[in-house]
Design an enzyme around this catalytic site. Structure first.
Site, PDB file in Angstrom:
ATOM      1  N   GLY A  70       6.935  61.974  24.504  1.00 48.15           N
ATOM      2  CA  GLY A  70       7.538  61.292  25.646  1.00 48.15           C
ATOM      3  C   GLY A  70       7.202  59.810  25.714  1.00 48.15           C
ATOM      4  O   GLY A  70       7.048  59.250  26.799  1.00 48.15           O
ATOM      5  N   CYS A 128      14.655  58.542  19.742  1.00 50.97           N
ATOM      6  CA  CYS A 128      13.622  59.439  20.270  1.00 50.97           C
ATOM      7  C   CYS A 128      14.277  60.678  20.854  1.00 50.97           C
ATOM      8  O   CYS A 128      15.142  60.577  21.720  1.00 50.97           O
ATOM      9  CB  CYS A 128      12.796  58.759  21.346  1.00 50.97           C
ATOM     10  N   ASN A 190      14.329  59.520  11.755  1.00 53.38           N
ATOM     11  CA  ASN A 190      13.435  59.990  12.803  1.00 53.38           C
ATOM     12  C   ASN A 190      13.378  61.516  12.711  1.00 53.38           C
ATOM     13  O   ASN A 190      13.947  62.118  11.788  1.00 53.38           O
ATOM     14  CB  ASN A 190      13.968  59.503  14.163  1.00 53.38           C
ATOM     15  N   GLY A 241      10.269  60.446   6.151  1.00 50.60           N
ATOM     16  CA  GLY A 241      10.554  61.862   6.323  1.00 50.60           C
ATOM     17  C   GLY A 241       9.769  62.735   5.367  1.00 50.60           C
ATOM     18  O   GLY A 241      10.131  62.882   4.212  1.00 50.60           O
TER      19      GLY A 241
HETATM   20  C1  DHB Z   1       8.702  60.851  20.264  1.00 51.57           C
HETATM   21  C2  DHB Z   1       9.486  59.810  19.823  1.00 51.57           C
HETATM   22  C3  DHB Z   1      10.146  59.925  18.632  1.00 51.57           C
HETATM   23  O1  DHB Z   1      10.937  58.930  18.165  1.00 51.57           O
HETATM   24  C4  DHB Z   1      10.018  61.088  17.868  1.00 51.57           C
HETATM   25  O2  DHB Z   1      10.672  61.198  16.721  1.00 51.57           O
HETATM   26  C5  DHB Z   1       9.253  62.110  18.311  1.00 51.57           C
HETATM   27  C6  DHB Z   1       8.583  61.993  19.509  1.00 51.57           C
HETATM   28  C7  DHB Z   1       8.027  60.807  21.567  1.00 51.57           C
HETATM   29  O3  DHB Z   1       7.330  59.852  21.920  1.00 51.57           O
HETATM   30  O4  DHB Z   1       8.187  61.788  22.298  1.00 51.57           O
END
Ligand code: DHB
Length: 301
Positions: A70, A128, A190, A241
């Site tokens: 988060g 995210c 990501n 990755g």
């Molecule tokens: C979070 C952010 C991200 O970009 C990710 O890939 C996983 C978790 C995060 O802070 O929740």
């Protein structure tokens, strides 16, 4: 020669820890000298302090780690006063990962960091999986990705790298959209969205239910995506990755990455970046290369 370049910006080697997996380097600096790193992608910065999602927010699965942190971070002002001052002592590239809930959030962080020499580039987090606004919503639609990149580029006086989400049907069109909007490089991928249910309790293991999957299971996905995007854009790619070994790094370079980031493996072996950097010259030689730059994209016809 293990140095590399991203749009003319020189990196002493192609190895950097990935955002969210290295904090701001304080803890890892007790394990080894951070000066050896090509760069560091620091944890996402948001304008306000964030305490993150409810716990549990990390879970192990047989095929990798799920997390839903988060975007926990001290917030812009504290990061400038503490973490970025700490990082000034190191001769390594600092990628400031920028996140937010609104366009204004992204702009506020970028403008506050524009004049700080310690930051070498921005890494725009439009991927995210764990925040409802901003975050992944922007990274899964080519128009929204274009708009936020264009806006960030307008306000940024540093190179702008955009970190892409793999949770899309066609990552190539997102990559092309951010390139068109002026991105200087692409960071990919990501985490992939995942879930784990505990049979006994009949509940999801992560409080927020879904999380981002990382680890070696996602590596072939990342390699395929880097390979495809390399053929479709003219800006450099930083590959991320599931990297565990020096061979994995070389695989990303062959797919078309100019540099790489190492994430979850730092939690399993805190020395992984150091070990890979030390091994890289002999591995290049073993495979018949004199430099990192020679390896980039060789898997393409
Ligand atoms: C979070 C952010 C991200 O970009 C990710 O890939 C996983 C978790 C995060 O802070 O929740």
């Amino acid at each position: 020669d293990i140095s590399t370049e991203i749009n003319g910006l020189k990196f002493k080697n192609p190895i950097m820890p990935a955002s969210g997996c290295f904090g701001f380097g304080e803890e890892f600096s007790e394990f080894y000298d951070l000066n050896i790193l090509g760069g560091i992608a620091i944890k996402s910065i948001t304008p306000e302090t964030r305490f993150g999602n409810p716990t549990p927010r990390v879970a192990e699965t047989p095929s990798g780690m799920l997390n839903s942190i988060g975007l926990q971070n001290p917030g812009l002002n504290k990061v400038i006063e503490n973490q970025l001052v700490f990082l000034e002592q190191f001769d390594t590239r600092i990628l400031a990962n920028v996140a937010g809930a609104t366009e204004e959030d992204y702009i506020e962080v970028i403008e506050a960091l524009n004049d700080l020499d310690v930051v070498d580039a921005f890494e725009l987090n439009i991927s995210c999986p764990n925040v409802n606004h901003g975050g992944i919503g922007l990274g899964t639609n080519p128009e929204l990705a274009f708009n936020i990149t264009k806006l960030a580029k307008k306000h940024s006086r540093k190179p702008l790298y955009v970190k892409l989400s793999p949770n899309v049907t066609n990552i190539v069109e997102i990559a092309q959209a951010v390139e068109k909007a002026g991105a200087d490089a692409i960071v990919m991928i990501n985490t992939l969205i995942g879930m784990k249910i505990d049979i006994k309790s009949r509940k999801t293991l992560i409080a927020r239910k879904i999380g981002g999957l990382s680890g070696p299971a996602i590596r072939p996905i990342a390699i395929a995506m880097v390979y495809k995007v390399y053929e479709a854009v003219n800006i450099p790619i930083i590959g991320v990755g599931g990297i565990e070994t020096c061979d994995d790094v070389i695989e990303f370079l062959m797919a078309g990455a100019s540099a790489v980031q190492i994430g979850m493996q730092n939690f399993i072996n805190p020395y992984v970046c150091k070990e890979i950097i030390e091994e890289l010259p002999s591995k290049l030689k073993e495979y018949g290369f004199n430099s990192v730059k020679e390896v980039i994209g060789v898997a393409h016809e």
